[in-house]
Design a protein around this motif. Sequence first.
Motif, mmCIF file in Angstrom:
data_model
loop_
_atom_site.group_PDB
_atom_site.id
_atom_site.type_symbol
_atom_site.label_atom_id
_atom_site.label_comp_id
_atom_site.label_asym_id
_atom_site.label_seq_id
_atom_site.Cartn_x
_atom_site.Cartn_y
_atom_site.Cartn_z
ATOM 1 N N LEU A 150 0.820 -1.212 0.000
ATOM 2 C CA LEU A 150 0.000 0.000 0.000
ATOM 3 C C LEU A 150 0.850 1.257 0.000
ATOM 4 C CD1 LEU A 150 -2.650 1.595 0.423
ATOM 5 C CD2 LEU A 150 -2.395 1.182 2.872
ATOM 6 N N ARG A 151 1.839 1.313 0.896
ATOM 7 C CA ARG A 151 2.626 2.547 1.035
ATOM 8 C C ARG A 151 3.497 2.840 -0.165
ATOM 9 N NH1 ARG A 151 5.318 2.548 7.086
ATOM 10 N NH2 ARG A 151 3.475 1.799 8.234
ATOM 11 N N TYR A 152 4.072 1.791 -0.761
ATOM 12 C CA TYR A 152 5.120 2.013 -1.748
ATOM 13 C C TYR A 152 4.827 1.404 -3.121
ATOM 14 C CZ TYR A 152 7.621 3.596 2.333
ATOM 15 O OH TYR A 152 7.982 4.294 3.468
ATOM 16 N N GLY A 153 3.609 0.932 -3.313
ATOM 17 C CA GLY A 153 3.245 0.399 -4.625
ATOM 18 C C GLY A 153 4.019 -0.848 -4.995
ATOM 19 N N LEU A 154 4.381 -1.663 -4.006
ATOM 20 C CA LEU A 154 5.172 -2.857 -4.286
ATOM 21 C C LEU A 154 4.254 -4.006 -4.713
ATOM 22 C CD1 LEU A 154 7.563 -2.835 -1.178
ATOM 23 C CD2 LEU A 154 7.742 -1.529 -3.316
ATOM 24 N N PRO A 155 4.702 -4.851 -5.652
ATOM 25 C CA PRO A 155 3.927 -6.058 -5.989
ATOM 26 C C PRO A 155 3.832 -6.960 -4.760
ATOM 27 C CG PRO A 155 5.661 -5.647 -7.618
ATOM 28 C CD PRO A 155 5.931 -4.731 -6.467
ATOM 29 N N THR A 156 2.651 -7.503 -4.498
ATOM 30 C CA THR A 156 2.468 -8.386 -3.348
ATOM 31 C C THR A 156 2.238 -9.820 -3.812
ATOM 32 O OG1 THR A 156 0.098 -7.875 -3.252
ATOM 33 C CG2 THR A 156 1.572 -6.556 -1.882
ATOM 34 N N ILE A 157 2.708 -10.758 -2.998
ATOM 35 C CA ILE A 157 2.641 -12.172 -3.349
ATOM 36 C C ILE A 157 2.144 -12.979 -2.156
ATOM 37 C CG2 ILE A 157 4.417 -12.091 -5.149
ATOM 38 C CD1 ILE A 157 5.412 -13.479 -1.801
ATOM 39 N N GLY A 158 1.584 -14.169 -2.428
ATOM 40 C CA GLY A 158 1.169 -15.056 -1.355
ATOM 41 C C GLY A 158 -0.089 -15.819 -1.735
ATOM 42 N N THR A 159 -0.190 -17.057 -1.282
ATOM 43 C CA THR A 159 -1.360 -17.875 -1.601
ATOM 44 C C THR A 159 -1.876 -18.601 -0.374
ATOM 45 O OG1 THR A 159 0.173 -19.597 -2.354
ATOM 46 C CG2 THR A 159 -0.815 -18.203 -4.049
ATOM 47 N N ALA A 160 -1.160 -19.616 0.119
ATOM 48 C CA ALA A 160 -1.663 -20.411 1.233
ATOM 49 C C ALA A 160 -0.516 -21.024 2.016
ATOM 50 C CB ALA A 160 -2.593 -21.513 0.722
ATOM 51 N N ALA A 161 -0.781 -21.265 3.309
ATOM 52 C CA ALA A 161 0.182 -21.913 4.196
ATOM 53 C C ALA A 161 -0.276 -23.333 4.494
ATOM 54 C CB ALA A 161 0.316 -21.113 5.485
ATOM 55 N N HIS A 162 0.540 -24.046 5.252
ATOM 56 C CA HIS A 162 0.183 -25.412 5.613
ATOM 57 C C HIS A 162 -1.139 -25.471 6.380
ATOM 58 C CE1 HIS A 162 4.634 -25.921 5.032
ATOM 59 N NE2 HIS A 162 4.193 -26.983 4.383
ATOM 60 N N ALA A 163 -1.444 -24.403 7.113
ATOM 61 C CA ALA A 163 -2.680 -24.393 7.894
ATOM 62 C C ALA A 163 -3.909 -24.596 7.010
ATOM 63 C CB ALA A 163 -2.804 -23.085 8.671
ATOM 64 N N PHE A 164 -3.867 -24.068 5.797
ATOM 65 C CA PHE A 164 -5.022 -24.207 4.910
ATOM 66 C C PHE A 164 -5.209 -25.672 4.488
ATOM 67 C CE2 PHE A 164 -7.227 -23.991 0.791
ATOM 68 C CZ PHE A 164 -8.333 -23.229 1.158
ATOM 69 N N THR A 165 -4.101 -26.339 4.227
ATOM 70 C CA THR A 165 -4.195 -27.763 3.891
ATOM 71 C C THR A 165 -4.701 -28.555 5.091
ATOM 72 O OG1 THR A 165 -2.370 -27.541 2.312
ATOM 73 C CG2 THR A 165 -2.912 -29.772 3.062
ATOM 74 N N LEU A 166 -4.178 -28.286 6.267
ATOM 75 C CA LEU A 166 -4.565 -29.010 7.470
ATOM 76 C C LEU A 166 -6.017 -28.743 7.869
ATOM 77 C CD1 LEU A 166 -1.287 -28.402 9.497
ATOM 78 C CD2 LEU A 166 -2.028 -30.574 8.475
ATOM 79 N N LEU A 167 -6.546 -27.612 7.457
ATOM 80 C CA LEU A 167 -7.938 -27.286 7.750
ATOM 81 C C LEU A 167 -8.908 -28.275 7.116
ATOM 82 C CD1 LEU A 167 -10.210 -25.226 8.634
ATOM 83 C CD2 LEU A 167 -9.802 -24.089 6.430
ATOM 84 N N HIS A 168 -8.539 -28.795 5.956
ATOM 85 C CA HIS A 168 -9.442 -29.646 5.178
ATOM 86 C C HIS A 168 -9.265 -31.129 5.538
ATOM 87 C CE1 HIS A 168 -9.453 -25.869 2.971
ATOM 88 N NE2 HIS A 168 -10.621 -26.262 2.448
ATOM 89 N N ASP A 169 -10.246 -31.899 5.135
ATOM 90 C CA ASP A 169 -10.223 -33.331 5.464
ATOM 91 C C ASP A 169 -9.069 -34.045 4.775
ATOM 92 O OD1 ASP A 169 -12.408 -32.999 7.079
ATOM 93 O OD2 ASP A 169 -13.855 -33.617 5.562
#
Length: 460
Positions: free
Chosen positions: A205-224
């Motif tokens: 937000l402050r500096y107009g930098l490209p942002t990256i990121g999708t999912a962590a292990h927690a998201f996989t562990l959340l599911h069956d």
Amino acid sequence: MTDLARETAPQAAAAPPAPRPSTALLTDKYELTMLQAALADGTADRRCVFEVFTRRLPTGRRYGVLAGTGRVLEALEHFRFEDAELAFLDVAGVVDDRTLEFLRDYRFTGTVTGYAEGETFFPGSPLLQVEGSFAEAVLLETLVLSILNYDSAVASAASRMTSAAVDRPCLEMGARRAHEQAAVAAARAAVVAGFAGTSNLEAGLRYGLPTIGTAAHAFTLLHDDEVAAFRAQVASLGTGTTLLVDTYDIRRGVENAVAVAGPGLGAVRLDSGDLGVLAVEVRRQLDELGAKDTRITVTSDLDEYAIASLAAVPVDSYGVGTSLVTGSGAPTCGMVYKLVAREDSSGTLRPVAKASTNKTSQGGRKGAARRLDPDGRAVEEVLVTGPDEAVAGWSPDAADLRPLLVPLVVDGEVDTRFVGADGVRRAAETHRRSRAELPRGARRLSAGDPALPTVQLDLA
């Protein structure tokens, strides 16, 4: 009520401190007590030149990278003593009434010159010069150093990482390993030194930098199961997403990722294990499954040495966290802010210098240039010394000298080209050019001397 009961009874919550836009108290007390004494003895108005430099590079480093200049300029515009700051100084008895009145109207009206942000530097390089009255300039010491030392440490580490990565992107993801505001500064400094993006949204937000990121292990562990997690992520983010395949079994994870997303899967991420061996195996498996364009991103406590060790394996990008935000073993650049010239009682600007053991400084204003060979390769860092007027008016008259100092603040007015998102883009381009002109050996990760010798050009 007993004393114990009073101590353990629920207490009313104190009001949280309100955010304050002023940067004036991001400083050390002695800056203000020096000001008080100078106001009292009549020396506060003497014209002075302060200089930021480092006496040495971290052990084994061949060059440094200047970062944070834009943040210094942004902070300077908010260096104001408002009612809250003045009330604190008054109640705490930090300074007397005369000094409080001076601070109430404080505005920096002087001049700042320095190396352009993103420039490489060496021991003794005059990275920033602050000229104004003693009263105006001395107050900026702590703020300037706290920004430049940290940001430059991160950028110097980041440059070694992007150099080791060659053409493969490096991604900053160190916010969870740093103070929340330092994380923003680190993301900015990393992009100055060639990182392609950051996981930190505030930095975006402050500096107009490209942002990256999708999912962590927690998201996989959340599911069956893993398949359900991958399906949910692809449904939400599309097949171009990056799937984290090492929560359970990596080989099965890759199979599940391609089965869910198809051969158009954007990327898989490896976050554990022997990344070099795993990357080779995963690349082979992806190709066999028809996902020949699916990229491989690796994370997990990477530094410049780990990145270099992966140069020969099929990795497409690197995610770096802890080592980056801590300067990869060199969390500060050792920069200092020293008075190098001041008016005497007759109004003449004279050089001054420390003679303390192992903490010497060279008096007088400096000019700076980089000498290039016929191929455009840097061979020397040139410091220009001599009478103040001669140095202040110096410009190189030889084609092989590239001047290094640029005006950043003139009569209190900040050059807005160096702040905000445009300032970051400008700094990143400056770094790309500056690093490219260094001798080839400058990029070696092995310990060595500074890549350029520093020589002196005396105008006397």
